[in-house]
Design a protein around this motif. Structure first.
Motif, mmCIF file in Angstrom:
data_model
loop_
_atom_site.group_PDB
_atom_site.id
_atom_site.type_symbol
_atom_site.label_atom_id
_atom_site.label_comp_id
_atom_site.label_asym_id
_atom_site.label_seq_id
_atom_site.Cartn_x
_atom_site.Cartn_y
_atom_site.Cartn_z
ATOM 1 N N GLY A 271 50.884 -20.010 38.407
ATOM 2 C CA GLY A 271 52.084 -20.145 38.071
ATOM 3 C C GLY A 271 52.423 -20.114 36.483
ATOM 4 N N ARG A 272 51.193 -19.813 35.812
ATOM 5 C CA ARG A 272 51.015 -19.634 34.296
ATOM 6 C C ARG A 272 51.146 -18.103 33.957
ATOM 7 N N PRO A 273 51.984 -17.675 32.925
ATOM 8 C CA PRO A 273 52.214 -16.351 32.633
ATOM 9 C C PRO A 273 50.791 -15.694 31.805
ATOM 10 N N ILE A 274 50.913 -14.434 32.174
ATOM 11 C CA ILE A 274 49.542 -13.832 31.402
ATOM 12 C C ILE A 274 50.224 -13.387 30.193
ATOM 13 N N MET A 275 49.849 -13.684 28.997
ATOM 14 C CA MET A 275 50.381 -13.443 27.580
ATOM 15 C C MET A 275 49.764 -12.346 26.870
ATOM 16 N N PHE A 276 48.697 -12.096 26.895
ATOM 17 C CA PHE A 276 47.466 -11.141 26.284
ATOM 18 C C PHE A 276 46.741 -10.478 27.127
ATOM 19 N N ALA A 277 46.336 -9.344 26.835
ATOM 20 C CA ALA A 277 45.221 -8.491 27.402
ATOM 21 C C ALA A 277 44.282 -7.851 26.600
ATOM 22 N N SER A 278 43.130 -8.071 26.803
ATOM 23 C CA SER A 278 42.059 -7.291 25.781
ATOM 24 C C SER A 278 41.581 -6.120 26.547
ATOM 25 N N THR A 279 41.813 -4.995 25.943
ATOM 26 C CA THR A 279 41.663 -3.501 26.667
ATOM 27 C C THR A 279 40.515 -2.935 26.072
ATOM 28 N N GLY A 280 39.546 -3.369 25.258
ATOM 29 C CA GLY A 280 38.281 -2.610 24.779
ATOM 30 C C GLY A 280 37.592 -3.572 24.032
ATOM 31 N N GLU A 281 36.475 -2.714 23.189
ATOM 32 C CA GLU A 281 35.543 -3.806 22.399
ATOM 33 C C GLU A 281 35.942 -3.812 20.951
ATOM 34 N N GLY A 282 37.071 -3.110 20.421
ATOM 35 C CA GLY A 282 37.366 -2.970 18.963
ATOM 36 C C GLY A 282 38.142 -4.273 19.063
ATOM 37 N N LEU A 283 38.508 -4.747 17.881
ATOM 38 C CA LEU A 283 39.355 -5.930 17.264
ATOM 39 C C LEU A 283 40.745 -5.494 17.508
ATOM 40 N N ASP A 284 41.109 -4.084 17.333
ATOM 41 C CA ASP A 284 42.476 -3.590 17.741
ATOM 42 C C ASP A 284 42.758 -3.251 19.126
ATOM 43 N N ASP A 285 41.841 -3.644 19.906
ATOM 44 C CA ASP A 285 42.207 -3.282 21.484
ATOM 45 C C ASP A 285 42.471 -4.564 22.174
ATOM 46 N N PHE A 286 43.851 -4.933 21.677
ATOM 47 C CA PHE A 286 44.326 -6.139 22.063
ATOM 48 C C PHE A 286 46.010 -6.031 22.180
ATOM 49 N N GLU A 287 46.540 -6.362 23.066
ATOM 50 C CA GLU A 287 48.214 -6.075 23.211
ATOM 51 C C GLU A 287 48.556 -7.178 23.959
ATOM 52 N N PRO A 288 50.098 -7.613 23.517
ATOM 53 C CA PRO A 288 50.766 -8.434 24.499
ATOM 54 C C PRO A 288 51.140 -8.033 25.840
ATOM 55 N N PHE A 289 50.847 -8.745 26.947
ATOM 56 C CA PHE A 289 50.901 -8.411 28.289
ATOM 57 C C PHE A 289 52.295 -8.403 28.781
ATOM 58 N N HIS A 290 52.831 -7.191 29.007
ATOM 59 C CA HIS A 290 54.269 -6.909 29.785
ATOM 60 C C HIS A 290 53.897 -6.589 31.316
ATOM 61 N N PRO A 291 54.773 -7.540 31.973
ATOM 62 C CA PRO A 291 54.500 -7.552 33.442
ATOM 63 C C PRO A 291 55.255 -6.047 33.896
ATOM 64 N N ASP A 292 56.139 -5.718 33.496
ATOM 65 C CA ASP A 292 57.084 -4.691 33.853
ATOM 66 C C ASP A 292 56.324 -3.296 33.367
ATOM 67 N N ARG A 293 55.741 -3.194 32.280
ATOM 68 C CA ARG A 293 54.943 -2.036 32.079
ATOM 69 C C ARG A 293 53.544 -2.117 32.579
ATOM 70 N N MET A 294 52.815 -3.071 33.020
ATOM 71 C CA MET A 294 51.651 -3.000 33.703
ATOM 72 C C MET A 294 51.817 -2.452 34.994
ATOM 73 N N ALA A 295 53.137 -2.961 35.810
ATOM 74 C CA ALA A 295 53.304 -2.389 37.169
ATOM 75 C C ALA A 295 53.538 -0.813 37.074
#
Length: 529
Positions: A271-295
């Protein structure tokens, strides 16, 4: 991005079978739901989540919204998209900042989940947003954890508070409390506390994390979970929720799992939201998590909004305007091409960006075979050129190209290929900048489109056709006379040249409308005399 690759392939294959049906029967819906259930279970999604998800999809798919739809297959895809957004958390949840700084963010999770690296990613992201974060080394158990955080902080360009050496030495609760005072004194508006983890959930880990939470009273407690642990994500998340509780979830290593079961389970179970996602090894590979975009990514519908946001961060509006002007005035050089390519690299992984385009799953093989090092080789070739050669590629003769190939560690063929591609791209962009439709190499002109090479080709063809149709006579003398008359602005067969007109009924030539000496010479030439 490899994430959800298996699930996406299974779902898109399931939906493709529905596109041939004008109306869906209950058997069609049951078969589709059955395939969706299998796909989710293969993706390591928790069983309770799968049951709730498929039940909701089946109920809506058998309802009037699909029966009355003009395209039932698209309606089913929309239903699945809506339900995916629901189990991923619904609306995006942003960080909540304290009214009185500093805002305290505590990271919790198992050892190996990537908390320390993620602390640096979060700090760099906050710094780019105008904040002044402080990293706190409260993980004093894991060997060299303090040193790792210091290195990460230096890479991110942020401050770090590490009064204890770690490696089992020091009190993490005291370090966390002292960090708040240090942040106030140094005017840091965000404090990120990196806590210790364990190889498994145990009482000692939970007690230490709970003590730190009680001591610093954080505004946000982010539970960092490895996206690759599959079904274990549910048990781990429940244990942390009961022992420490958390306000949001951060998915690390999201690019390393083709199934993505943790992402689809943890938000729904806790019941807790996913707020961020790490998508790679670099420090820039980080983004806010958007449920609609991920779907949308899961269903291969693309994620254009995230792509636009990345482009806005990497490209400057003023530079983009200047580049457009250079395209229009034909002054775009290899130096400008190099600058544009370097900005493109700043956006992140090219494969990741291409994967955000709608229908990218259909290019899976091409994306997998794409070598991002090609950009590095291209950059090396251009940097091996002199400034004059970059500005004027026509200077690149054979000896210069050989020198460039040797200097960049490539071959002359690769240098030639780069120059050719650059010239074609510059020509196409010039056509686009002037409002035309470019002619893509290997394809004919676009029918019905004005401007560009296609229009020019059409004009040439029309002129050629006109020239061919000027005279169809097989008599060379008559054909020459008609051409001469046309050169004088007369209708072929009129006047003095009308001797071939039917029954001599052609009108007489106006006074003075006689062939000139130049016309007569042309006639003689046409007649071969």
């Amino acid at each position: 991005m490899a994430t959800f690759g298996t699930l996406s392939d299974r779902l898109t294959a399931t939906f493709s079978a529905l596109r041939t049906k004008g109306k869906l029967s209950p058997a069609d819906v049951d078969g589709t739901v059955r395939e969706i259930r299998r796909a989710l279970l293969d993706a390591d999604v928790a069983l309770p989540v799968v049951k709730d998800f498929t039940a909701a999809v089946r109920e809506r798919a058998l309802g009037d919204e699909v029966n009355k739809a003009l395209n039932p297959a698209q309606q089913v895809v929309q239903i699945v998209n809506d339900e995916l957004i629901t189990i991923l958390g619904g609306q995006q949840r942003r960080l909540e900042f304290a009214k009185t700084p500093p805002t305290v963010i505590m990271l919790a999770g198992l050892q190996g989940a990537g908390k320390t690296t993620l602390a640096g990613k979060l700090a760099k992201w906050l710094k780019a947003d105008g904040h002044t974060p402080l990293l706190v080394a409260a993980d004093l158990q894991r060997p060299n954890a303090v040193q790792q955080l210091q290195v990460v902080a230096e890479q991110a360009g942020v401050a770090v508070f590490a009064p204890e050496p770690g490696n089992g030495v020091g009190n993490p609760v005291k370090v966390a409390k002292d960090a708040i005072k240090h942040a106030r004194d140094r005017q840091h508006d965000v404090v990120i506390v990196d806590t210790a983890g364990r190889l498994g959930v145990d009482a000692e880990l939970m007690k230490q994390a709970a003590d730190i939470r009680k001591a610093v009273d954080p505004d946000e407690v982010l539970f960092v979970i490895d996206a690759m642990i599959g079904q274990d994500a549910v048990a781990t998340a429940k244990a942390f929720q009961d022992g420490v509780d958390f306000t949001g979830v951060v998915l690390s290593k999201l690019d390393g799992d083709a199934r993505g079961g943790a992402a689809l389970s943890v938000a729904s179970i806790t019941g807790r939201p996913i707020m961020f996602a790490s998508t790679g090894e670099g420090l820039d590979d980080f983004e806010p998590f958007h449920p609609d975009r991920m779907a949308s990514r899961i269903l291969d519908l693309g994620d254009i909004l995230t792509l636009i946001e990345q482009a806005q961060k990497a490209f400057d509006d003023e530079d983009a305007r200047k580049t457009a002007e250079k395209f229009a005035t034909d002054s775009f050089t290899l130096e400008d091409f190099l600058a544009q390519m370097q900005q493109l690299k700043n956006m992140g992984s090219i494969k990741g960006m291409l994967g955000m385009l709608p229908g990218a799953r259909g290019m899976r093989e091409q994306l997998d075979n794409f070598d991002e090092r090609e950009l590095v080789r291209t950059e090396a070739i251009i940097q091996s050129m002199t400034p004059a050669e970059r500005r004027v590629p026509k200077l690149l003769n054979g000896s210069r190209r050989l020198r460039i190939a040797r200097g960049s560690g490539t071959t002359v063929t690769e240098v030639n290929s780069l120059v050719t591609r650059f010239e074609q791209a510059a020509k196409m962009m010039k056509t686009v900048a002037k409002g035309g439709m470019p002619q893509i190499p290997g394809m004919g002109p676009m029918p019905g489109m004005g401007g560009g090479g296609g229009a020019a080709t059409a004009r040439k063809a029309a002129a050629k056709k006109k020239g061919k149709g000027a005279s169809k006579s097989g008599n060379p003398a008559k054909r020459a006379a008609e051409e001469a008359a046309r050169a004088q602005g007369l209708k072929p067969g009129a006047g003095a040249g009308a001797s071939g007109a039917g029954f001599g009924l052609g009108g007489g030539a106006p006074a003075g409308a006689q062939p000139s000496a130049e016309d007569l010479a042309t006639i003689q030439k046409l007649l071969g005399r």
